[in-house]
Motif scaffolding. Structure first.
Motif, PDB file in Angstrom:
ATOM      1  N   PHE A  18       0.761  -1.222   0.022  1.00 17.76           N
ATOM      2  CA  PHE A  18       0.112  -0.015   0.099  1.00 17.76           C
ATOM      3  C   PHE A  18       0.925   1.192   0.157  1.00 17.76           C
ATOM      4  O   PHE A  18       2.189   1.033   0.315  1.00 17.76           O
ATOM      5  CB  PHE A  18      -0.768  -0.006   1.250  1.00 17.76           C
ATOM      6  CG  PHE A  18      -0.529  -0.138   2.532  1.00 17.76           C
ATOM      7  CD1 PHE A  18      -0.280   0.995   3.110  1.00 17.76           C
ATOM      8  CD2 PHE A  18       0.279  -1.327   3.110  1.00 17.76           C
ATOM      9  CE1 PHE A  18       0.383   1.163   4.584  1.00 17.76           C
ATOM     10  CE2 PHE A  18       0.819  -1.382   4.302  1.00 17.76           C
ATOM     11  CZ  PHE A  18       0.913  -0.067   5.213  1.00 17.76           C
ATOM     12  N   GLN A  69       1.992   4.900   1.419  1.00 22.11           N
ATOM     13  CA  GLN A  69       2.058   5.925   2.737  1.00 22.11           C
ATOM     14  C   GLN A  69       2.677   7.167   2.309  1.00 22.11           C
ATOM     15  O   GLN A  69       3.516   7.375   1.232  1.00 22.11           O
ATOM     16  CB  GLN A  69       3.171   5.185   3.512  1.00 22.11           C
ATOM     17  CG  GLN A  69       2.652   4.702   4.982  1.00 22.11           C
ATOM     18  CD  GLN A  69       3.697   4.166   5.776  1.00 22.11           C
ATOM     19  OE1 GLN A  69       4.760   4.625   5.839  1.00 22.11           O
ATOM     20  NE2 GLN A  69       3.166   3.691   6.822  1.00 22.11           N
ATOM     21  N   GLU A  73       4.634  10.052   4.604  1.00 25.64           N
ATOM     22  CA  GLU A  73       5.305  10.484   5.961  1.00 25.64           C
ATOM     23  C   GLU A  73       5.752  11.799   5.910  1.00 25.64           C
ATOM     24  O   GLU A  73       6.006  12.036   4.904  1.00 25.64           O
ATOM     25  CB  GLU A  73       6.105   9.560   6.600  1.00 25.64           C
ATOM     26  CG  GLU A  73       5.582   8.039   6.944  1.00 25.64           C
ATOM     27  CD  GLU A  73       6.354   7.361   7.867  1.00 25.64           C
ATOM     28  OE1 GLU A  73       5.923   5.979   8.284  1.00 25.64           O
ATOM     29  OE2 GLU A  73       7.437   7.769   8.083  1.00 25.64           O
ATOM     30  N   PHE A  77       4.085   5.290  19.330  1.00 27.47           N
ATOM     31  CA  PHE A  77       4.902   4.884  18.137  1.00 27.47           C
ATOM     32  C   PHE A  77       6.471   4.722  18.790  1.00 27.47           C
ATOM     33  O   PHE A  77       6.725   5.785  19.478  1.00 27.47           O
ATOM     34  CB  PHE A  77       4.964   5.621  16.953  1.00 27.47           C
ATOM     35  CG  PHE A  77       3.434   5.862  16.374  1.00 27.47           C
ATOM     36  CD1 PHE A  77       2.733   4.824  15.766  1.00 27.47           C
ATOM     37  CD2 PHE A  77       2.872   7.085  16.596  1.00 27.47           C
ATOM     38  CE1 PHE A  77       1.465   5.008  15.274  1.00 27.47           C
ATOM     39  CE2 PHE A  77       1.488   7.113  16.085  1.00 27.47           C
ATOM     40  CZ  PHE A  77       0.891   6.211  15.392  1.00 27.47           C
ATOM     41  N   PHE A  82       8.955   5.586  17.070  1.00 20.88           N
ATOM     42  CA  PHE A  82       9.883   6.418  16.767  1.00 20.88           C
ATOM     43  C   PHE A  82       9.533   7.998  17.094  1.00 20.88           C
ATOM     44  O   PHE A  82       9.912   9.143  16.779  1.00 20.88           O
ATOM     45  CB  PHE A  82      10.063   6.268  15.152  1.00 20.88           C
ATOM     46  CG  PHE A  82       8.732   5.715  14.628  1.00 20.88           C
ATOM     47  CD1 PHE A  82       7.675   6.532  14.447  1.00 20.88           C
ATOM     48  CD2 PHE A  82       8.616   4.470  14.421  1.00 20.88           C
ATOM     49  CE1 PHE A  82       6.534   5.904  13.957  1.00 20.88           C
ATOM     50  CE2 PHE A  82       7.674   3.767  13.770  1.00 20.88           C
ATOM     51  CZ  PHE A  82       6.549   4.837  13.600  1.00 20.88           C
ATOM     52  N   GLY A 105      -1.421   9.397  12.010  1.00 24.05           N
ATOM     53  CA  GLY A 105      -0.558   9.284  13.381  1.00 24.05           C
ATOM     54  C   GLY A 105       0.523  10.354  13.251  1.00 24.05           C
ATOM     55  O   GLY A 105       0.919  10.528  11.940  1.00 24.05           O
ATOM     56  N   ALA A 106       1.070  10.659  14.385  1.00 23.18           N
ATOM     57  CA  ALA A 106       1.990  11.670  14.225  1.00 23.18           C
ATOM     58  C   ALA A 106       2.780  11.674  15.778  1.00 23.18           C
ATOM     59  O   ALA A 106       2.340  10.866  16.704  1.00 23.18           O
ATOM     60  CB  ALA A 106       1.332  12.844  13.893  1.00 23.18           C
ATOM     61  N   ALA A 142       6.795  14.596  13.583  1.00 20.92           N
ATOM     62  CA  ALA A 142       6.865  13.689  12.448  1.00 20.92           C
ATOM     63  C   ALA A 142       5.265  13.258  12.218  1.00 20.92           C
ATOM     64  O   ALA A 142       4.488  13.465  13.309  1.00 20.92           O
ATOM     65  CB  ALA A 142       7.731  12.225  12.476  1.00 20.92           C
ATOM     66  N   GLY A 159       2.474  10.322   9.905  1.00 21.87           N
ATOM     67  CA  GLY A 159       2.210   9.306   8.971  1.00 21.87           C
ATOM     68  C   GLY A 159       0.889   9.015   8.397  1.00 21.87           C
ATOM     69  O   GLY A 159       0.027   9.011   9.430  1.00 21.87           O
TER      70      GLY A 159
HETATM   71  C1  2U9 Z   1      11.314   9.523  11.627  1.00 24.95           C
HETATM   72  C2  2U9 Z   1      10.860   9.726  12.819  1.00 24.95           C
HETATM   73  C3  2U9 Z   1       9.353   9.539  13.007  1.00 24.95           C
HETATM   74  C4  2U9 Z   1       6.414   8.843  11.137  1.00 24.95           C
HETATM   75  C5  2U9 Z   1       5.225   8.465  11.769  1.00 24.95           C
HETATM   76  C6  2U9 Z   1       3.085   7.516  12.078  1.00 24.95           C
HETATM   77  C7  2U9 Z   1       3.061   8.308  12.897  1.00 24.95           C
HETATM   78  C8  2U9 Z   1       2.055   6.862  11.647  1.00 24.95           C
HETATM   79  C9  2U9 Z   1       1.065   5.195  10.244  1.00 24.95           C
HETATM   80  C10 2U9 Z   1       0.035   6.017   9.166  1.00 24.95           C
HETATM   81  C11 2U9 Z   1      -0.817   5.044   8.420  1.00 24.95           C
HETATM   82  C12 2U9 Z   1       1.416   4.206   9.365  1.00 24.95           C
HETATM   83  O1  2U9 Z   1       0.507   3.445   7.052  1.00 24.95           O
HETATM   84  S1  2U9 Z   1      -0.088   3.562   8.629  1.00 24.95           S
HETATM   85  O2  2U9 Z   1      -0.393   2.638   9.113  1.00 24.95           O
HETATM   86  N1  2U9 Z   1       2.159   5.993  10.536  1.00 24.95           N
HETATM   87  O3  2U9 Z   1       0.997   7.001  12.481  1.00 24.95           O
HETATM   88  N2  2U9 Z   1       4.182   7.752  11.459  1.00 24.95           N
HETATM   89  S2  2U9 Z   1       4.701   9.215  13.249  1.00 24.95           S
HETATM   90  O4  2U9 Z   1       7.240   9.089  12.100  1.00 24.95           O
HETATM   91  C13 2U9 Z   1       8.754   9.077  11.962  1.00 24.95           C
HETATM   92  C14 2U9 Z   1       9.154   8.704  10.842  1.00 24.95           C
HETATM   93  C15 2U9 Z   1      10.541   9.075  10.381  1.00 24.95           C
HETATM   94  C16 2U9 Z   1      12.672   9.721  11.287  1.00 24.95           C
END
Ligand code: 2U9
Length: 344
Positions: A210, A212, A214, A252, A254, A286-287, A309, A311
């Motif tokens: 799928f 994404q 970010e 998360f 990260f 998400g963030a 961040a 995503g």
């Molecule tokens: C770095 C530091 C932090 C990226 C992030 C999310 C929250 C998140 C989901 C969205 C839909 C995954 O495909 S999904 O299910 N992602 O909720 N992503 S924070 O955080 C980062 C990325 C890179 C260096």
């Protein structure tokens, strides 16, 4: 001989007038004006004539040749013009006729949503970063604070190619690579769209591959309010100026703190409907604030730099936007589905 010439002339002129094709006319020209033609013959017969008659006969013969030649040429012109008119009439294009419809393609709904989201963040000063889909374990997990054997890895069950290579499970490794390139110097302000892979059974809401998008912003003194402001603007540009967002605590590896972000329902304006499952809110992404470990591993001094961040899944946003009930439609290449997204 004089009568002979006059008969020839009338005969030739008659035939020339009757001629209906250039070929026919050419044959008449050769027949009468050719080397073996009757006029040439007459001229050859001049020897038999009395000397005093020859000039007059010769002149007459040339006049007859002249008449026939002129007739042939004017008839030629006439036939050529008729031929041209015929061609033109055959070839005239009735420009009022509708053209053959050229089937207009349209952007795949996912491409349309991703480009719309990219334009929103580019408008906020972010640049688009891309990276390899075949990633190393380090950039896909370790650099994101998911050390070897960390249980959260299971949440992202992956397609491993070797012990250390896998199909990336999120586009975060692009951000980790980009941060490293900045050698600890901010600002870093990027979004990274792309394909990601999870070892999942495909159903109406899950797919093994799928998209994404970010986003990451690292600089001095970046706070949660910057994240909230940025995401509010994003939600309003994508779902409507009157939209609000809501942040709910989440986790998360990260990011710390981490949030799930909801937007007020654009169908019922928060009153509660089937789209928002009667809650008035729809989860869109998400963030969180970038985890200090992640900053440090990428060469940034986490005491000096902070970052946020986020995503999101473009499929989810497209399904909300277009009321699509099955994620598999995006990959089935069924024209009946895809043609619904013809841009006006
Ligand atoms: C770095 C530091 C932090 C990226 C992030 C999310 C929250 C998140 C989901 C969205 C839909 C995954 O495909 S999904 O299910 N992602 O909720 N992503 S924070 O955080 C980062 C990325 C890179 C260096």
């Amino acid at each position: 001989m004089k009568e002979r010439l006059m008969t020839l002339q009338e005969e030739a002129v008659e035939k020339i007038e009757q001629a209906s094709s250039l070929k026919e006319l050419q044959d008449i020209r050769v027949e009468y004006l050719g080397k073996k033609g009757p006029i040439t013959e007459v001229l050859r017969g001049m020897g038999k004539l009395p000397a005093e008659e020859r000039p007059k006969m010769g002149q007459l013969a040339n006049e007859v040749r002249e008449v026939i030649t002129t007739k042939v040429e004017s008839k030629q012109e006439k036939l050529e013009r008729e031929e041209l008119d015929r061609q033109l009439s055959n070839e005239t294009i009735d420009v009022t006729l509708p053209g053959r419809p050229i089937r207009q393609g349209n952007a795949h709904p996912l491409t349309a949503v991703i480009e719309e989201i990219e334009d929103l963040f580019i408008g906020m000063g972010f640049s688009v970063a891309e990276g390899p889909e075949v990633e190393t374990d380090y950039y896909n997990f370790e650099a994101l604070n998911l050390p070897k054997n960390h249980p959260a890895r299971d949440m992202q069950d992956s397609f491993f190619i070797t012990e250390d290579l896998l199909l990336r499970t999120q586009t975060s490794p692009v951000q980790a690579r980009t941060m490293e390139k900045h050698k600890g110097k901010g600002p870093v302000k990027i979004i990274s769209p792309g394909k990601v892979y999870r070892r999942d059974t495909d159903d109406a809401t899950h797919s093994h591959q799928f998209m994404q998008i970010e986003g990451l912003l690292v600089d001095k003194n970046i706070r949660m309010s910057d994240l909230k402001g940025t995401l509010t603007l994003f939600a309003q540009k994508l779902f409507g100026e009157e939209r609000e967002i809501r942040l709910r605590p989440s986790f998360f590896p990260f990011t710390e703190p981490s949030v799930e972000v909801d937007v007020s329902c654009f169908k019922c304006n928060g009153a509660g409907c089937s789209i928002c499952k009667r809650t008035g809110w729809i989860e869109i992404l998400g963030a969180g604030m970038v985890h200090p470990n992640v900053l440090e591993m990428a060469g940034f001094d986490s005491k000096e730099y902070t970052g946020f961040a986020f995503g999101m899944g473009p499929e989810r946003i497209a399904m909300l936007k277009y009321g699509i009930d099955d994620i598999r439609h995006f990959y089935a290449n069924d024209l009946r589905f895809l043609e619904q997204f013809k841009r006006a």
